[in-house]
Design an enzyme around this catalytic site. Structure first.
Site, PDB file in Angstrom:
ATOM      1  N   GLY A 182       0.801  -1.230   0.000  1.00  0.00           N
ATOM      2  CA  GLY A 182       0.000   0.000   0.000  1.00  0.00           C
ATOM      3  C   GLY A 182       0.830   1.275   0.000  1.00  0.00           C
ATOM      4  N   TRP A 205       6.091  -4.882   1.117  1.00  0.00           N
ATOM      5  CA  TRP A 205       5.148  -5.642   0.283  1.00  0.00           C
ATOM      6  C   TRP A 205       5.713  -6.904  -0.332  1.00  0.00           C
ATOM      7  CZ3 TRP A 205       6.549  -5.976  -4.821  1.00  0.00           C
ATOM      8  CH2 TRP A 205       7.340  -4.958  -5.371  1.00  0.00           C
ATOM      9  N   ASN A 262       9.104   2.594  -1.069  1.00  0.00           N
ATOM     10  CA  ASN A 262       9.328   4.030  -1.207  1.00  0.00           C
ATOM     11  C   ASN A 262       8.704   4.807  -0.054  1.00  0.00           C
ATOM     12  OD1 ASN A 262       6.763   3.208  -2.782  1.00  0.00           O
ATOM     13  ND2 ASN A 262       6.428   5.366  -2.329  1.00  0.00           N
ATOM     14  N   ASP A 314      10.661   6.477  -6.585  1.00  0.00           N
ATOM     15  CA  ASP A 314       9.930   5.233  -6.303  1.00  0.00           C
ATOM     16  C   ASP A 314      10.857   4.023  -6.343  1.00  0.00           C
ATOM     17  OD1 ASP A 314       7.685   3.673  -5.637  1.00  0.00           O
ATOM     18  OD2 ASP A 314       7.357   3.136  -7.736  1.00  0.00           O
ATOM     19  N   ASP A 362      11.595   1.513  -4.420  1.00  0.00           N
ATOM     20  CA  ASP A 362      11.282   0.614  -3.308  1.00  0.00           C
ATOM     21  C   ASP A 362      12.489  -0.278  -3.019  1.00  0.00           C
ATOM     22  OD1 ASP A 362       8.781   1.492  -4.499  1.00  0.00           O
ATOM     23  OD2 ASP A 362       7.796   0.072  -3.183  1.00  0.00           O
ATOM     24  N   ARG A 398      16.087  -2.123  -6.580  1.00  0.00           N
ATOM     25  CA  ARG A 398      15.355  -1.483  -7.671  1.00  0.00           C
ATOM     26  C   ARG A 398      16.127  -0.298  -8.245  1.00  0.00           C
ATOM     27  NH1 ARG A 398       8.922  -1.334  -6.811  1.00  0.00           N
ATOM     28  NH2 ARG A 398       8.495   0.706  -7.703  1.00  0.00           N
ATOM     29  N   ASN A 430      12.608  -5.850  -9.961  1.00  0.00           N
ATOM     30  CA  ASN A 430      11.375  -5.589  -9.223  1.00  0.00           C
ATOM     31  C   ASN A 430      11.058  -6.797  -8.346  1.00  0.00           C
ATOM     32  OD1 ASN A 430       8.370  -4.988  -8.744  1.00  0.00           O
ATOM     33  ND2 ASN A 430       9.016  -3.152  -9.812  1.00  0.00           N
ATOM     34  N   TRP A 441      10.003 -10.496 -15.643  1.00  0.00           N
ATOM     35  CA  TRP A 441       9.162 -10.231 -14.463  1.00  0.00           C
ATOM     36  C   TRP A 441       8.933 -11.494 -13.633  1.00  0.00           C
ATOM     37  CZ3 TRP A 441       8.771  -5.251 -13.493  1.00  0.00           C
ATOM     38  CH2 TRP A 441       7.921  -4.818 -12.474  1.00  0.00           C
ATOM     39  N   ALA A 479       2.834  -5.432 -12.772  1.00  0.00           N
ATOM     40  CA  ALA A 479       2.894  -3.972 -12.855  1.00  0.00           C
ATOM     41  C   ALA A 479       3.159  -3.446 -14.263  1.00  0.00           C
ATOM     42  CB  ALA A 479       3.965  -3.442 -11.897  1.00  0.00           C
TER      43      ALA A 479
HETATM   44 CA    CA Z   1       6.452   1.980  -4.743  1.00  0.00          CA
END
Ligand code: CA
Ligand code: CA
Length: 584
Positions: free
Chosen positions: A194, A260, A278, A320, A322, A343, A415, A491, A555
């Site tokens: 989230g 996450w 992030n 971003d 993360d 990342r 990722n 991915w 994503a």
């Molecule tokens: Ca993020």
């Protein structure tokens, strides 16, 4: 008298058979040794350390070309989208999760469905990056997984019946759950998703058998941690960090740092490792400071729920980046260390006990936001021209900040797809991507349940012929020993084996195998949809099996800008494939 005795004997025999038929409990010792037990896969990472290395060598460089399907199973229904799950293998069953919070138990021999649990999702769930789930955890006779409405559910492995359920948090505030839970010392450890909605990240531990909360540890500096007694009464367990030390004003209240991707655990150090996402919002100018513990690796003592060390990969992240990527522990030069392909495009080696940074080097070709990582201070050497501008800089409050080009793009040098480490070759196998982005900041305010970004962006490919590259990374030297390029962004995750092999999937639908030493491609199979999940392997009855889930999504199609357009020919799906060697 005689008859009675016979009846008693038969009754005893029946009781004995019943006991044998029931699932033998999965124990902590079994999970801690998962990487070494070839007949099962009990944890995400094929061992809580996350190496994704199997000692099996029945399938090897010489015979992998003879690999053929044993069976395939469809998740069915009208629901497809991204399938990012790693299957678990135990007691004659495969446990595999699917999109939209579904889980299946499948007969390992035949591929027949034993049971299915389909979680009833409310309207208004807010997963940022597709309706994915990355897998379940096994403990005792339970299989435990999390749902898109941020609940944790434990089911009986044999029947699929719900044994306990607990709410992690409020989905209407942007919380969701997509990772595979981690089992440590009888506890089930989970994070939260989230980070794009101004949630506050945390790690929490529950009794794996009952679901009872034991401790919570916020990952944003300034928030209080708690521990819980058997009656659910909570007591303070220390603030994470120091209030306002790295966050100005009230910004820590919506600081993100979501956990996450879940965590790893190393029984040798006794620590669990969770990466954090992030900081919120993406606009870094309104939260000047390092913003601990966002975009970091955290080592947590599972007995106390306290942070033992932290290392921040991207202080004051503005792209971003993360830092959720898995911290994979291994032995290097007589030391227990951990590797993390971040990342932000750098690969980090930290001491697993102390967090001390030992090495950091790029694993992608283009990095613009920093020129390197200073090994003395442990901090990045920023390139200020690559940070998107401050919207308030021009004086006007509603103005868009200066747009910049930055690489990697926010989808990252790597990722969610986990890498693998081979003790046999001493190499990491990293599913990397080469892309950049135009990014700019915008004014933003927090509103519960709304995106909290303060940024706009477009992901762009850097090369016409490839985006993905499976790279063999030498953790000692930082050298890329070999690479296999891929047109679409990679991915799915990676697995490596003592058979001298590396297995990985592609969005184009192939499960592939290559020689782990040379990078020579030796085998591939078309699964019918894109692969965005990591493979596993096990042995049963003298045969070695390989399994992978197939189903394009995640994503990239949602956030991928110009890259999404380039791969919009890929079709969705939802199935699991199992392979074994062809018998002549
Ligand atoms: Ca993020
Ligand atoms: Ca195992």
């Amino acid at each position: 008298m005689k008859t009675l005795r016979v009846i008693a004997a038969v009754a005893g025999l029946t009781a004995c058979l019943a006991a044998n038929a029931a699932t033998p409990p999965v124990t902590d010792a079994m999970i801690d040794a998962d990487a070494k037990s070839a007949g099962d896969v009990l944890s995400w990472g094929m061992g809580p350390q996350g190496q994704r290395y199997s000692a099996l060598a029945r399938i090897n460089t010489k015979n992998v070309s003879q690999l053929v399907p044993a069976w395939s199973f469809s998740f069915g229904g009208e629901k497809q989208r991204g399938q990012e799950a790693q299957p678990l293998i135990y007691n004659g069953k495969m446990f595999v999760t699917a999109s939209y919070s579904r889980i299946y138990a499948i007969d390992l021999k035949t591929g027949a469905k034993l049971w299915k649990y389909e979680h009833r999702l409310p309207e208004g769930i807010m997963p940022c990056c597709d309706v994915v789930n990355r897998g379940a955890a096994l403990y005792d006779n339970l299989v435990i997984f999390g749902t898109l409405d941020a609940q944790l559910i434990a089911l009986n492995q044999d029947t699929g019946k719900v044994v306990w359920k607990d709410k992690i948090d409020d989905y209407a505030a942007g919380y969701s759950y997509t990772a595979a839970p981690l089992i440590v010392k009888g506890m089930v450890l989970t994070g939260v998703s989230g980070g794009e909605f101004g949630v506050v990240g945390r790690v929490e531990a529950r009794d794996a058998k009952t679901g009872q909360l034991i401790w919570t540890r916020p990952t944003v500096e300034g928030h209080m941690g708690y521990k819980y007694d058997k009656d659910g009464n909570k007591t303070e367990n220390g603030i994470s960090g120091t209030l306002n030390a790295t966050w100005p004003g009230e910004t820590w209240k919506t600081g993100g740092a979501s956990t996450w991707l879940g965590g790893t655990y190393d029984p040798q150090t006794g620590l669990v490792y969770f990466g954090t996402g992030n900081p919120g919002p993406w606009n870094s100018h309104i939260r000047k400071g390092d913003n601990l513990y966002s975009s970091s690796t955290l080592a947590i003592d599972p007995d106390t729920g306290k942070i033992v060390w932290h290392y921040q990969n991207t202080p004051n992240d503005g792209w971003d980046f993360d830092g959720v990527n898995e911290f994979v522990t291994f032995d290097m030069d007589g030391r227990r260390v951990g590797g993390k392909a971040d990342r932000n495009g750098f690969f980090y080696i930290n001491d697993a006990k102390t967090g001390q940074l030992l090495n950091a080097f790029p694993f992608v070709k283009k990095i613009t936001w920093a020129t390197g990582i200073d090994l003395k201070t442990g901090r990045p050497i920023y390139n200020p021209e690559s940070r998107p501008g401050d919207p308030a800089a021009g004086g006007g409050e509603e103005k868009k900040g200066q747009s910049v080009f930055a690489a990697p793009g926010f989808l990252g040098g790597k990722n969610q797809m986990p890498m693998a480490y081979s003790p046999q070759t001493g190499l990491f196998y990293v599913p990397a991507n080469e892309w950049g982005m135009d990014i700019w900041n915008e004014p933003v305010g927090y509103k519960k349940g709304a995106a909290f970004l303060g940024a706009g962006f477009t992901i762009k490919p850097l090369n016409s012929d490839y985006i993905g590259a499976l790279r063999a990374v030498n953790p000692k030297t930082g050298k890329i020993e070999w690479e296999i390029r891929n047109y679409a962004p990679l991915w799915g995750g990676v697995m490596t084996t003592a058979g001298g092999l590396v297995f990985w999937g592609t969005p184009e639908g192939y499960l592939k195998a290559a020689d782990a030493k040379t990078g020579k491609e030796l085998w591939k199979f078309q699964t019918g949809s894109g692969i965005v999940a990591p493979p596993v392997t096990w042995e049963e009855g003298g045969e070695q099996f390989v399994a992978v889930v197939s189903g394009w999504g995640g994503a990239v199609p949602l956030w991928g800008g110009e890259v999404a357009k380039r791969v919009n020919f890929l079709e969705q799906g939802g199935s699991v494939w199992v392979f074994k060697l062809h018998k002549n």
